[in-house]
Structures are given as structure tokens and as C-alpha cells.
Write a protein that holds these residues in place. Structure first.
Motif, PDB file in Angstrom:
ATOM      1  N   VAL A  97       0.415  -1.118   0.194  1.00 58.80           N
ATOM      2  CA  VAL A  97       0.053   0.464  -0.397  1.00 58.80           C
ATOM      3  C   VAL A  97       0.649   1.038   0.068  1.00 58.80           C
ATOM      4  CG1 VAL A  97      -1.568   1.148   1.176  1.00 58.80           C
ATOM      5  CG2 VAL A  97      -2.577  -1.314   0.409  1.00 58.80           C
ATOM      6  N   LEU A 355      -2.922   3.231   7.993  1.00 59.20           N
ATOM      7  CA  LEU A 355      -2.586   2.233   7.652  1.00 59.20           C
ATOM      8  C   LEU A 355      -2.446   0.993   8.469  1.00 59.20           C
ATOM      9  CD1 LEU A 355      -1.183   0.723   5.091  1.00 59.20           C
ATOM     10  CD2 LEU A 355       0.912   1.671   5.987  1.00 59.20           C
ATOM     11  N   ILE A 359      -5.236  -1.620   6.881  1.00 64.68           N
ATOM     12  CA  ILE A 359      -4.198  -2.508   6.400  1.00 64.68           C
ATOM     13  C   ILE A 359      -3.709  -4.311   7.510  1.00 64.68           C
ATOM     14  CG2 ILE A 359      -2.827  -3.413   5.046  1.00 64.68           C
ATOM     15  CD1 ILE A 359      -5.058  -1.905   3.492  1.00 64.68           C
TER      16      ILE A 359
END
Length: 679
Positions: A97, A355, A359
Motif C-alpha cells: 500500500v 495504515l 491494512i
């Protein structure tokens, strides 16, 4: 024999220590927070290395080893392959990502000159080989340095990924030995990783002293830091420290860790013996928190704020560096102030939290009851494809545009030819300037065929610095180009004549090492290289040698003959070799290519010839039989003005080197000045 009260007490304490050995350690999460805070603070405000990365490397091996040792003798031993897949399944998605985000930002706001290095580093980051790419660039004179890389920080994750593969293999082997022969896990792991520590540490100290820039990124020079974490796992149960001793040890370790970046600029000495400082400090903090009592730093490190920061440490490491570098690139700055730096830190914290939540945490929490490798493989494949597809599409479309532009270059990008025939001038709106920014790294003239025949040599100093054009061995005439990168660049002007007349061209080139025999080189091995190169020329005796005999410097003393070049000419004359003595090109105190790319009018970047060059060629003092002077100044700085673009071709690739494309268009001007004895 029944146990006595004392023996039962000691046994109970041993049991408690063994149970505590595997317990969750919130203070280590806090230590991770301290490490990442040091990394971010020193990157943002001080432009220095803090030692925080070394703490991460040690702790990663600590946790990996602890998980193996705990299960080595139990009913459910670790399955190495599955464990390794699980490790990368947790690491790769967040990294992917980040890479996707960096690609988008680079496409949107970075100069095109940064695209190709970012492409290369994206592939290297995705394949956990970024450290080797940076290690090669660290010792490569020709590596691009104009723009900071937003992916440079992936080097440590590459080292970590490589170490994980090795560690899982070694720990799997240790597990086999333990279960096969019933040995103590602590003893087997201690012996195995003690050997790794010793060998790697010796290599690290020696390599850091010899080549510190390359050693910094070398996995082999870092393995001892991982081994220290593994040894700490087996050492903890055997430590016998009372409460006060643990407190002193813990606070001393924490203070030492905080003080390192302030007291030592570690960039010149890591990862040699200086890296013992953060590793031992972190080990002291871990050891201090391994027992009862709260007077040490364990309670502080286990506090909720530090644990929260430790939870986001991986994501914060991923995002803070691209944000910092993007700020510097967009604002064309070399550093940040306190307020702007604070904004960078806050933005990094926010993105790191996002993040982690979106994720990292879901991926880490995803479990399956079966042992099938399908899930982790699917996660890894999806993460890799998510980066590879847009990156491949970007590079492919850019490559197609590059090929289309190059196909029309002969007509639309005449370069220096317009100075000889103004009718060839093409309006700049009709075609893009060459070289394209994405192809700037290709603008070095390279003779990649290794020297053969008479030019083949076993001299260690010349390894990798001697190249030749095809058919040189059969050519009726040969010209050897010798010296530094300025001699190398002018080779492009020689090649058209050599190709037309069937000459052979030999490169004896070492960046930063001119043939001014008294001129300090950029490499400590310049003197020995020069001597070996001269001896080879004296032995082979080509028809001519070509080198640059003057040096220009922007904003410094005016152009001068390179010190000691007269002694080089003496040796060539004595050997009966004609010398083509080329005058240096102008140099600037700014990136000329970057200027013309950004400027509304390339003339805004023009500099008077007198700002870098002397009024007359200083090399005239070297004139003698057997020495032919070549001065291409009027084809580089027409009308006493040094411009960045001529004939729709960029003259310079940086602040002092000619582009390969423009240098090649200087061919006719060079041919007119070559000695008749060569032609």
C-alpha cells in the motif's frame, strides 16, 4: 530423595522465570515506540541516523527466535515454511500500500528525472533487495544523486526480509537437532547464533572500515545485530539480577539509546563496532524488564501512549520517509524547520494509524484453522500484483513514448549540428527536448565490451575499468580514451569518426580519477589506477590517447591545467603515443538539466562562459610535438554564453557532465581538430 524447602523454592522461581520468559512484554512494545520515535525525529529535524533501526533489527530476531525456542520441544513444533509465509503475509500488504501511494505521488509531483530510479527501487523494495541496490549506488560514481529517493528507507526492511529467510532456515535446523537428539534448545540456539554473531561482527567491523557506505546496506554486516536478539532470548533465563541492578541497567540502557544520536554521527561507523551501542542498550532495557519490580523503565515503556505508538511503529516507519522526502522535493529544500517538521510528523502519525487500522491489523488478525499455505500465498500474490500492475503499465507506456520520440530524433533533435547549419533548427514546440528525463540515467557513454587481445590485463587496479568497441582487435588504428568521467563523456564525440573510419576505441576510465597525476582523486585508489592504466598504454602503444587536460570549476578559481598532467604527457611522448588533449567543458553550481526542464525559457538558465572558463585555453601551455589540442568550447558555449539546450538537445545531464546525445553531435567539430597522424 525428597526436595528440601530451598530446592523447592529455587525450582518454583525457575518455573516462574520460564513462564515469564514467554509472557507478553508490553515494555518491549514501548521500546519499539522509542526506537521509531528516534528514527522519525532524527530523520525530520537532524538529517542523521539515530540507531533506532538497529533496535528494530535486534528485536525482530528476538521475537522470531523466542517463538521457535518456545515450541522446539513441545507437541506442536514450528513449521518453518508456513511460519515464513506467515511472516511475509503480515509484512507485505502494508508495504505494498505504501509503494502504491509513493508511485502515485511521484507521478503527480516529482520531476520526471526521478521516475526511473523510483521504478527500480519499487521493484527492489517489493522483492526485498533494496539494500543491494543502494549498496551498489553507494560505491557507484555514476549513480544519480540529484533527487532524494522516497523509498530509500526500504533498505532496512530488505535486510530484515533476507534475515528472516535465513533465520527461519537456521532455526528450523536447530529445531531438528533439538528434537532428533534431545538437546537443550537454549544450548543449540546459543551455539549456532553465537557463531553467526562472531563471524558477522568480524566481517562488519572490517567491511565498515574498508567501505563504510557499502557496508551500511550489506546484509552480512548486519546479521550480528539479528544474532544478538537471538542470543538475548537464550540468555534471559540465566540472568541473575536483583531489583536495583535491573533498574540501573534499564535506565542506563534507555539513556544510552536516547543519547546515541546526539553524541555520535553514526553514518560513518555503522554497522561496525559502533552499532554495539544501540544493540546493547536495547538488550539492557529488555533484560531489565524481564523480572519483577517497577523501578526500572519497564513501567514507563508499558504506558498506554508508548504502547499505542509501538503498535503503529511499522506503519510509521513506512510512511514518514516518503512524506519527508516529498516535502523536500516539492519545496526544493534540503531541510525542514521546526513547524514544518512538526506538520510532517503529525501527518505521518495520522497516516500510520490509518495504515495500521485498515491494512496491518486486519491482515495480522486473519487466521485459519487449517495449515494450507493457500491463504498466505494468496495474500502475498494480491499484494505484489497490486504494485506490479500499475508499475508495469506506467513503465510500458513511458517506454512506448520514449521509443516514438527517439525514432524522430535525427530530424527533430539535431543538437550541435544547428551551429554548423542553422537551417536545421527546429521550433521547440515541434518535438520534446532530448534526452527525455526518464532516460537521463542512460546518458553515460559506456563501452561495455571488456578489453580483449593486447588490451586484456590481469592488473587488479584495472578490473572493470577497461572497455572497447567491437572489432577493436582488428582495427587498423586505435585511440585510447583515458581518465575520469569528463574524458568518458567526450568519447561520444569521437565515436562517429571512429565508426566511419573503422577505428578501434578503448576506454580506460575511472570516475573521479583524471590524468592530472598530482590532482587529488575522488577515490583513494586513483594513484595506483593511473599508474596501471599508463603502463598498459605504454605497453600496447595505441595510435593516440585522448584525455581532458584542464579543469573548470564554477564559482572557484578560474580554469587551470590539471596539476601533473604534464608528467602524463611526458610519458606518452616518451612512449611514442600521440596525445589528443581536450579542454574541459564549463561547470555550474546548479543542475543545468533540472533547470531547463523546469524553466519557462531555457535561456533563463544560461551562464556566461567566463563564469567557468578562462579567457583563453590554459592547455596552450602544453603545446608540443606529439600533443594536439582540442577545444570544443564554441560548440558548447556559442556566443560566449553557456546554454542548457542546443538544437533541441540538452547539453548537460547535471551540473558538469555533457549528455551522451549532445556530445555525439560534437563529432564533426572534434574530427576537424584531430591530428593528421591519427586520421
Amino acid at each position: 530423595m525428597p526436595l528440601t524447602l530451598g530446592s523447592r523454592t529455587r525450582s518454583a522461581r525457575a518455573d516462574r522465570r520460564e513462564e515469564g520468559r514467554w509472557a507478553y512484554r508490553p515494555d518491549i512494545d514501548g521500546l519499539r515506540a522509542v526506537a521509531i520515535a528516534l528514527v522519525v525525529v532524527y530523520h525530520v529535524w537532524f538529517g542523521r541516523v539515530s540507531g533506532g533501526v538497529d533496535v528494530f533489527l535486534m528485536l525482530s530476531a528476538f521475537f522470531l527466535t523466542r517463538g521457535f525456542v518456545r515450541r522446539m520441544t513441545g507437541p506442536a513444533p514450528v513449521r518453518p515454511v508456513a511460519h515464513l509465509l506467515g511472516l511475509f503475509r503480515r509484512l507485505v500488504p502494508a508495504a505494498s500500500v505504501t509503494l502504491i501511494g509513493v508511485l502515485g505521488v511521484v507521478w503527480a509531483v516529482y520531476p520526471e528525472t526521478a521516475w526511473r530510479p523510483v521504478w527500480e527501487q519499487t521493484w527492489a523494495s517489493l522483492t526485498y533487495s533494496q539494500n543491494w541496490l543502494l549498496a551498489a549506488d553507494a560505491v557507484n560514481y555514476y549513480a544519480p544523486t540529484e533527487t532524494l529517493s522516497p523509498l530509500q528507507h526500504f533498505w532496512s526492511m530488505s535486510v530484515q526480509g533476507q534475515a528472516f529467510v535465513l533465520w527461519v532456515a537456521l532455526l528450523g535446523l536447530c529445531q531438528y537437532v533439538v528434537r532428533r537428539w534431545g538437546l537443550s534448545p537454549d544450548r543449540v540456539v546459543g551455539v549456532g547464533f553465537g557463531a553467526v554473531f562472531t563471524l558477522s561482527f568480524i566481517f562488519s567491523v572490517a567491511w565498515t572500515a574498508t567501505a563504510p557506505q557499502a557496508a551500511y546496506f550489506d546484509t552480512g554486516a548486519r546479521l550480528w545485530e539479528f544474532a544478538a536478539g537471538s542470543l538475548l532470548v537464550v540468555a534471559l533465563p540465566h540472568l541473575r539480577l536483583n531489583g536495583p541492578a535491573r533498574s540501573i541497567l534499564g535506565w542506563a540502557g534507555l539513556a544510552g539509546l536516547l543519547a546515541l544520536g546526539m553524541l555520535v554521527d553514526v553514518r560513518g561507523g555503522f554497522p561496525g563496532f559502533l552499532a554495539l551501542w544501540p544493540v546493547l542498550c536495547a538488550a539492557a532495557v529488555v533484560a531489565a524488564g524481564a523480572g519483577d519490580g517497577s523501578r526500572g523503565p519497564a513501567r514507563l515503556l508499558a504506558s498506554r501512549p508508548l504502547r499505542a505508538l509501538g503498535r503503529d511503529a511499522y506503519a510509521l516507519y513506512l510512511v514518514h520517509w516518503p512524506i519527508l522526502v516529498t516535502y523536500l522535493v516539492v519545496n526544493d529544500r534540503a531541510d525542514v524547520g521546526f513547524v514544518d517538521g512538526l506538520g510532517i510528523v503529525v501527518l505521518s502519525l495520522v497516516l500510520a494509524r490509518a495504515l495500521t487500522a485498515a491494512i496491518d491489523r486486519p491482515v495480522r488478525a486473519w487466521r485459519r484453522d487449517d495449515a494450507s499455505p493457500v491463504v498466505p500465498l494468496a495474500v502475498l500474490a494480491a499484494a505484489v500484483v497490486a504494485v506490479a500492475v500499475p508499475l508495469a503499465a506506467w513503465t510500458t507506456t513511458t517506454g512506448a513514448r520514449e521509443r516514438a520520440v527517439e525514432a524522430r530524433a535525427q530530424l527533430l533533435n539535431p543538437g550541435a549540428a544547428v551551429l554548423r547549419d542553422p537551417a536545421r533548427a527546429v521550433p521547440s514546440d515541434d518535438a520534446p527536448m532530448l534526452p527525455l528525463p526518464t532516460l537521463l540515467d542512460d546518458e553515460w557513454t559506456q563501452l561495455e565490451r571488456e578489453c580483449t587481445g593486447d588490451w586484456a590485463t590481469d592488473a587488479e587496479e584495472l578490473i572493470g575499468t577497461c572497455g572497447e568497441t567491437p572489432h577493436t582487435a582488428r582495427a587498423h588504428r586505435t585511440v585510447a580514451v583515458i581518465g575520469d568521467s569528463h574524458a568518458q563523456q567526450i568519447t561520444a564525440a569521437l565515436l562517429p569518426t571512429a565508426e566511419a573510419k573503422g577505428w578501434g576505441v578503448v576506454h580506460l576510465i575511472k570516475g573521479g580519477c583524471s590524468m592530472g597525476l598530482d590532482e587529488p582523486g575522488m577515490d583513494e585508489r586513483c594513484d595506483s589506477w593511473r599508474e596501471a592504466a599508463i603502463r598498459l598504454v605504454e605497453q600496447v602503444q595505441p595510435d593516440a590517447v585522448m584525455t581532458v587536460v584542464t579543469r573548470s570549476d564554477a564559482g572557484e578559481d578560474e580554469e587551470k591545467v590539471r596539476p601533473g598532467v604534464d608528467r602524463f604527457l611526458d610519458r606518452m611522448t616518451a612512449a611514442g603515443v600521440e596525445v589528443i588533449a581536450v579542454r574541459d567543458n564549463p561547470r555550474f553550481d546548479f543542475d543545468m538539466f533540472g533547470c531547463v526542464v523546469e524553466a519557462a525559457d531555457p535561456l533563463d538558465c544560461a551562464v556566461p562562459r567566463s563564469a567557468s572558463l578562462a579567457e583563453s585555453n590554459p592547455a596552450e601551455a602544453l603545446a608540443r610535438p606529439g600533443v594536439s589540442l582540442v577545444d570544443l568550447t564554441t560548440s558548447i558555449c556559442p556566443d560566449d554564453l553557456c546554454v542548457g539546450v542546443i538544437g533541441n538537445v540538452a547539453v548537460y545531464r547535471d551540473d558538469n557532465h555533457l549528455t551522451r546525445l549532445y556530445a555525439r553531435t560534437l563529432g564533426p567539430s572534434l574530427a576537424e581538430q584531430l591530428p593528421a597522424t591519427v586520421g
